[in-house]
Design an enzyme around this catalytic site. Structure first.
Site, PDB file in Angstrom:
ATOM      1  N   ASP A 277       0.832  -1.198   0.000  1.00 28.75           N
ATOM      2  CA  ASP A 277       0.000   0.000   0.000  1.00 28.75           C
ATOM      3  C   ASP A 277       0.874   1.257   0.000  1.00 28.75           C
ATOM      4  OD1 ASP A 277      -2.473   1.303   0.076  1.00 28.75           O
ATOM      5  OD2 ASP A 277      -3.269  -0.146   1.504  1.00 28.75           O
TER       6      ASP A 277
ATOM      7  N   TRP B 131      -3.438   3.127  -5.760  1.00 27.06           N
ATOM      8  CA  TRP B 131      -4.774   3.658  -6.093  1.00 27.06           C
ATOM      9  C   TRP B 131      -4.820   4.508  -7.370  1.00 27.06           C
ATOM     10  CZ3 TRP B 131      -2.408   6.526  -1.943  1.00 27.06           C
ATOM     11  CH2 TRP B 131      -2.239   5.782  -0.780  1.00 27.06           C
ATOM     12  N   GLY B 132      -4.117   4.084  -8.398  1.00 33.12           N
ATOM     13  CA  GLY B 132      -4.167   4.826  -9.663  1.00 33.12           C
ATOM     14  C   GLY B 132      -3.414   6.144  -9.641  1.00 33.12           C
TER      15      GLY B 132
ATOM     16  N   ASP C 143     -10.197   2.933  -3.506  1.00 34.01           N
ATOM     17  CA  ASP C 143     -10.840   1.710  -3.010  1.00 34.01           C
ATOM     18  C   ASP C 143     -12.253   1.548  -3.543  1.00 34.01           C
ATOM     19  OD1 ASP C 143      -8.538   1.599  -1.579  1.00 34.01           O
ATOM     20  OD2 ASP C 143      -9.492   1.441   0.388  1.00 34.01           O
TER      21      ASP C 143
HETATM   22  C1  GLA Z   1      -6.013   0.891   1.480  1.00 32.06           C
HETATM   23  C2  GLA Z   1      -6.118  -0.118   0.342  1.00 32.06           C
HETATM   24  C3  GLA Z   1      -7.197  -1.125   0.669  1.00 32.06           C
HETATM   25  C4  GLA Z   1      -6.883  -1.818   1.988  1.00 32.06           C
HETATM   26  C5  GLA Z   1      -6.719  -0.790   3.091  1.00 32.06           C
HETATM   27  C6  GLA Z   1      -6.186  -1.383   4.363  1.00 32.06           C
HETATM   28  O1  GLA Z   1      -7.144   1.690   1.538  1.00 32.06           O
HETATM   29  O2  GLA Z   1      -6.369   0.529  -0.870  1.00 32.06           O
HETATM   30  O3  GLA Z   1      -7.301  -2.073  -0.373  1.00 32.06           O
HETATM   31  O4  GLA Z   1      -5.713  -2.587   1.851  1.00 32.06           O
HETATM   32  O5  GLA Z   1      -5.810   0.228   2.709  1.00 32.06           O
HETATM   33  O6  GLA Z   1      -6.087  -0.431   5.369  1.00 32.06           O
END
Ligand code: GLA
Length: 639
Positions: free
Chosen positions: A195, A261-262, A282
């Site tokens: 992440d 996330w892009g 997400d």
């Molecule tokens: C981010 C990621 C999610 C998940 C959460 C965990 O938001 O994009 O997919 O892994 O963290 O906290």
């Protein structure tokens, strides 16, 4: 979950890791020079999109060993594992702290009791061995920065890391080698999701840093502004992890999932670094959020291939708009993920899954569409805000087609032979992959009425329009966009703008935020216009900006490359000229004279007998205008 940050980015902290710019005296490779070889890493793992289960959408941080093993057991007992759902991924929430004496990560054994190790060295080895013993693979989660997402967004969680500031720094920053060696060499994991909250939300002076005494990190990512994101630094951090994974996995058996996330233009470079990369923020269990995530990946067909996949996030089937009372929506979500080669990671408490949901995940025909060995992501054959038609090339000359009603009303959908690139003259046979019925063969076109939010998905057989070859837009998995000609990254506006997931209508609304707009496209221009040269329309081809180079594998041993080329009528740059060049295994085979706006499409043919790698290049030596010069390889095909 994440929110956007708007902090200044001085990058002082981490920038030393950004080794992306060449040193003085080092020559920069010309991105348009033919490489003569496929220049993406050839990955052994992830040859088809990863499948399995993840704890996040089911349990968030309230994950524990019984829940995970329960899911794993259900994968085995139900037959899902046999269908390919083998990765069992523990997401955020597993950690207790980092031991400061030696930096070793400690597992929260209250929730993972089998991890109580000798001498206080907690270990996931017994847990991983157990999953391996069940014929499954094991995945773990971390962050590329110091702190993880839950430490900012799940503050109510009972499972947040504990202790001093340093003990709560559970992310990879400063510990890449140590952690990756621990997770892979010592514990035996097979998959890691990394992440990016640690380089996004812990800005100096922010409330979260002050209230929780985290080490401040000047954000490298500003999700709302690509100009305020340090793309090379973000990429360099992920590359450091990629190199550690290579070092600590001598057998090469691992999957590297990038979770930025892009942001940071990862939709363009993810393929070079990992096996999959998130193309958006997400997913939530809301229809319009699903649309948003789908759109972030569905227009990126040319950027994915075996070993490298667009990831619109994990499945949310079973929850909210996709629960057992909304099977139409749940089926759509599944069929859409399948046809665009998204990873199929179930996010539901499988121990208690109703049969109606099990039937969706275990639809073997739809899984087979997703897992087809060719790895060609579905391409959008028809697009509107209401209805889309997506066609995916399967091995053996077959196709899959999804008819997708995005809206709230019924929709009439005419599927044509042209959508499928099949001949008008021969019968087309469709097999419905939901109810397994075979439809009466049709010629030319056929009509369907779709219920609100319904997706029909078929296997299609017919006579290929190009009997002796393939259009390039039919084989995105055999194409590497080595240079896409984008000069300044721009946010992609062709992504559904859902109502704010976290802020409702309190702000001014969702804006385009994912860079990559203007990237190479199958059957469309880079800016989502129909392909057209000097007034002549084409329904197939590759649309790409000038100063681009695409590597195309000649997997079928084809003998000829053919296209009609020219500057696209949609170009904003109507002044400059471009040359179209075709190389085979590094040797120039054919080229055009310089062409400009308004010049009629010119045929370009190359003898590619015996050539393994074809490169198609648009060269513009002397650009006078700053405006993008849009080029079209119409009807581009290997024959
Ligand atoms: C981010 C990621 C999610 C998940 C959460 C965990 O938001 O994009 O997919 O892994 O963290 O906290």
């Amino acid at each position: 979950m994440f929110k956007r940050t708007r902090f200044a980015s001085s990058f002082a902290l981490i920038v030393s890791l950004a080794a992306a710019s060449p040193a003085v005296g080092q020559t920069v490779a010309d991105p348009l020079a033919p490489s003569g070889r496929w220049s993406l890493p050839e990955r052994k793992q992830g040859r088809t999109p990863p499948m399995g289960w993840s704890s996040w959408n089911a349990f968030r941080t309230e994950v524990d060993e019984a829940k995970v093993i329960g899911a794993a057991q259900k994968l085995v007992d139900s037959g899902l594992a046999k269908l390919g759902y083998v990765y069992v991924n523990v997401d955020d929430g597993w950690w207790l702290k980092r031991r400061t004496s030696d930096g070793r990560m400690q597992i929260r054994t209250r929730i993972f009791p089998s991890a109580v190790g000798k001498g206080g060295n907690t270990s996931f080895r017994p847990f991983v061995d157990r999953l391996h013993g069940m014929g499954l693979k094991a995945g773990i989660y971390t962050d590329v920065g110091r702190n993880a997402c839950s430490q900012a967004y799940d503050l109510h969680s009972p499972n947040l890391p504990e202790g001093t500031t340093a003990e709560r720094e559970v992310g990879l920053f400063g510990h890449v080698d140590q952690d990756i060696a621990l997770y892979f060499r010592e514990w035996g994991f097979d998959y890691i999701k990394v992440d990016a909250c640690g380089i996004n939300v812990y800005a100096p002076g922010s409330a979260i840093v002050k209230q929780h005494a985290y080490t401040p990190v000047t954000p490298l990512i500003d999700q709302a502004s690509i100009n305020r994101t340090d793309v090379p630094a973000v990429r360099a951090l992920y590359e450091t992890v990629a190199h550690a994974l290579e070092r600590h996995n001598p057998d090469g058996d691992y999957i590297f999932s990038l979770c930025a996330w892009g942001s940071a233009d990862v939709r363009s470079w993810g393929k070079q670094v990992g096996h999959l990369w998130r193309t958006s923020g997400d997913i939530t269990p809301n229809w319009t959020r699903m649309l948003h995530n789908f759109d972030s990946a569905s227009t990126r067909a040319l950027y994915a291939r075996p070993g490298a996949w667009n990831d619109p996030d994990m499945l949310f089937i079973g929850h909210g708009d996709f629960d057992e009372r909304h099977l139409t929506e749940a089926q759509s979500h599944f069929a859409l993920w399948a046809i665009i080669n998204a990873p199929l990671l179930i996010g539901y408490d499988l121990r208690n899954a109703p049969q109606s949901l099990m039937d969706i995940w275990s639809n073997a025909d739809i899984v087979a569409v997703n897992q087809d060995r060719g790895g060609h992501q579905g391409v959008i054959a028809y697009a509107s805000d209401d209805v889309q038609i997506i066609v995916k090339t399967l091995s053996g000359g077959r196709k899959a087609v999804a008819l997708f009603n995005r809206g709230q009303g019924q929709a009439q959908v005419d599927l044509t032979a042209a959508h499928l690139k099949f001949s008008d003259a021969a019968p087309i046979r469709l097999r419905n992959l939901w109810d397994k019925s075979t439809l009466v063969p049709f010629k030319g076109e056929t009509r369907f009425t779709l219920a609100p939010r319904q997706t029909l998905i078929f296997e299609a057989n017919g006579e290929r329009r190009l009997a002796d070859g393939v259009y390039l837009s039919e084989i995105p998995g055999d194409i590497n966009v080595a240079a896409d000609g984008i000069v300044a990254p721009e946010a992609d506006p062709v992504v559904h703008r859902m109502m704010g997931q976290w802020s409702g209508t309190r702000d001014t609304g969702e804006r385009p935020i994912y860079a990559g707009w203007g990237g190479a496209q199958a059957d469309s221009t880079p800016y989502d216009q129909a392909l057209q040269i000097a007034g002549r329309r084409f329904d197939t081809g590759i649309g790409v900006l000038a100063r681009s180079r695409l590597e195309v594998r000649n997997t079928g041993g084809h003998k000829r490359f053919d296209a009609l080329v020219g500057v696209d009528d949609s170009t904003r740059n109507t002044r400059d000229k471009v040359r179209f060049l075709v190389y085979g295994d590094g040797t120039l085979l054919a080229e055009t004279a310089p062409m400009g706006f308004g010049d009629a499409a010119r045929p370009l043919t190359a003898d590619i007998r015996g050539k393994k790698l074809i490169e198609i290049v648009t060269a513009a030596d002397d650009l006078r205008s700053d405006l993008p010069l849009v080029t079209t390889w119409a009807d581009a095909a290997l024959r």
